[in-house]
Write a protein that holds these residues in place. Structure first.
Motif, short mmCIF file in Angstrom:
data_model
loop_
_atom_site.label_atom_id
_atom_site.label_comp_id
_atom_site.label_asym_id
_atom_site.label_seq_id
_atom_site.Cartn_x
_atom_site.Cartn_y
_atom_site.Cartn_z
N ASP A 80 0.81 -1.22 0.00
CA ASP A 80 0.00 0.00 0.00
C ASP A 80 0.84 1.27 0.00
O ASP A 80 0.31 2.36 -0.19
CB ASP A 80 -1.01 0.00 1.17
CG ASP A 80 -0.41 -0.30 2.52
OD1 ASP A 80 0.55 -1.10 2.59
OD2 ASP A 80 -0.89 0.26 3.53
N HIS A 81 2.17 1.15 0.17
CA HIS A 81 3.03 2.34 0.20
C HIS A 81 3.92 2.48 -1.04
O HIS A 81 4.69 3.42 -1.16
CB HIS A 81 3.87 2.35 1.48
CG HIS A 81 2.99 2.38 2.70
ND1 HIS A 81 2.74 3.54 3.40
CD2 HIS A 81 2.23 1.41 3.28
CE1 HIS A 81 1.87 3.28 4.38
NE2 HIS A 81 1.56 1.99 4.32
N ASP A 183 1.46 3.59 9.76
CA ASP A 183 1.83 2.22 10.08
C ASP A 183 2.70 2.05 11.34
O ASP A 183 3.90 1.82 11.25
CB ASP A 183 2.53 1.57 8.88
CG ASP A 183 1.62 1.48 7.66
OD1 ASP A 183 1.12 2.55 7.24
OD2 ASP A 183 1.39 0.38 7.15
N HIS A 247 -4.62 6.32 7.48
CA HIS A 247 -4.51 4.89 7.19
C HIS A 247 -5.79 4.17 7.62
O HIS A 247 -5.77 3.19 8.35
CB HIS A 247 -3.27 4.31 7.92
CG HIS A 247 -2.65 3.10 7.28
ND1 HIS A 247 -3.05 1.83 7.60
CD2 HIS A 247 -1.68 2.94 6.35
CE1 HIS A 247 -2.32 0.95 6.92
NE2 HIS A 247 -1.48 1.61 6.15
ZN LIG Z 1 0.17 0.65 5.28
#
Ligand SMILES: [Zn+2]
Ligand SMILES: [Zn+2]
Length: 389
Positions: A80-81, A183, A247
């Protein structure tokens, strides 16, 4: 003398995986990507989630037409990054130059991020190979504890508690300080201290708020994420000015994020839930932090004339009730002229009078405040709302 102003834009705010569920459209479904334009014109990009594609498609040279130079911080290598990288069109333009910063992963070794690029674009995962990426790319390794300057800005990196590691970044600009801590999970004394160091006195503290406090204690313990409650606690401890919940879980609907935001606002004064398209201005005179949200994302607007009663909460936290006329409406929202200044990301009860077969009927709608602009009428603000259920 001009006042230094920095602009922070949210291009992707969803954690783990992008979402296209209509119940998540209001906060947005793209994965993490932020852009910070510092007062000296330096452009920073924080993370390369799918939001990066959107940023690329609206690419504008930050230095007034000069070849743009951009500094991109990648916090870690979870999908996701990094997923937006192959879809970031400015990477395919020869005159662009990018400086990438990330850590040496023990799973990848030297030039970790470079390897990520190559792996992502290897056949058969992607149809275009690396040779098409014409922009200049420079890779710099950073480690937790490192500190360096770019232009007038000081950047500090610290390790956060997350599986396979994650870096948090603190960027100090002359207009204010942004701490980006996506995160991370609380519970490791040393790494918790890192989080406090990163966010100490920050104007904007962006923290992982993927789970509810209950999930964090039970079913999601050890997954590497945090909650709004942890964010509020740290924000209070370190005297951060504004907390941004970030997030969002892919399973969290807009309604669930609304609830999370409401709870966080009971614990800490200045909180926003990160929302795709949200822009925060730092250093503007009078108000150190200003947030703007995108308007309703629909072209189906109609001019109208509905008499309406609006109930809500002001910026200062007071209940209000006001009679007005709604003149601009769409299926998803409306632009309402009000004398009261409602709080951004708060709820308004809108009761409109609509002509029906049996005379005038009342229509009750719940509006979520997405933007506030100076209104065309003196003493009024134009309030953009999105209708929720
Ligand atoms: Zn993430
Ligand atoms: Zn992660």
């Amino acid at each position: 003398m001009t006042v230094p102003i920095a602009k922070l834009s949210f291009w992707g705010v969803r954690g783990s995986t992008p979402t296209v569920d209509p119940a998540t459209w209001r906060y947005g479904g793209n994965t993490p990507c932020l852009e910070l334009i510092a007062p000296d014109g330096t452009q920073f990009i924080l993370d390369c989630g799918t939001g990066l594609r959107m940023l690329g498609s609206r690419w504008a040279a930050p230095n007034g037409g000069k070849a743009p130079e951009t500094h991109i911080m990648v916090t870690h290598y979870h999908w996701d990054h990094i997923q937006g990288i192959p879809f970031f069109s400015p990477l395919y333009v020869q005159n662009n130059e990018f400086h990438f910063y990330s850590f040496r992963s023990k799973y990848l070794g030297r030039d970790s991020l470079k390897q990520v690029f190559e792996a992502q674009m290897a056949l058969p995962y992607f149809p275009v190979d690396m040779s098409a990426m014409n922009a200049k790319r420079k890779f710099k390794e950073v480690d937790g504890g490192d500190s360096f300057t770019v232009g007038e800005n000081k950047i500090t990196a610290r390790w956060l508690n997350h599986p396979q590691g994650c870096l948090g970044f603190r960027i100090e600009t002359p207009a204010g300080t942004v701490a980006y801590a996506t995160d991370n999970e609380p519970g490791d004394a040393k790494l918790d201290e890192n989080l406090r160091e990163l966010s100490a006195g920050a104007d904007i503290f962006i923290n992982d708020a993927q789970f509810t406090p209950e999930q964090l204690e039970t079913t999601r313990k050890g997954w590497g994420h945090s909650s709004w409650l942890e964010g509020a606690r740290v924000a209070r401890q370190v005297e951060a000015k504004t907390l941004v919940l970030f997030h969002h879980d892919p399973d969290s609907t807009d309604r669930m994020v609304d609830t999370i935001l409401r709870q966080a606002r009971e614990e800490f004064d200045s909180v926003f839930a990160a929302s795709e398209g949200m822009v925060i201005t730092l250093g503007a005179p009078g108000d150190n932090v200003q947030a703007h949200m995108p308007g309703t994302r629909t072209a189906l607007r109609r001019e109208a004339q509905f008499r309406a009663k609006v109930c809500g909460v002001t910026e200062g936290g007071k209940d209000f009730e006001e009679a007005t006329v709604v003149r601009d409406i769409s299926l998803q929202g409306a632009l309402i002229s009000l004398k009261h200044l409602p709080r951004l990301q708060s709820e308004l009860q809108v009761t409109m009078e609509a002509p029906g077969a049996d005379g005038v009927q009342s229509m009750h709608l719940r509006g979520y405040v997405v933007r506030i602009d100076a209104g065309p009428e003196k003493g009024h603000v134009a309030v953009g709302v999105v209708f929720t259920d």
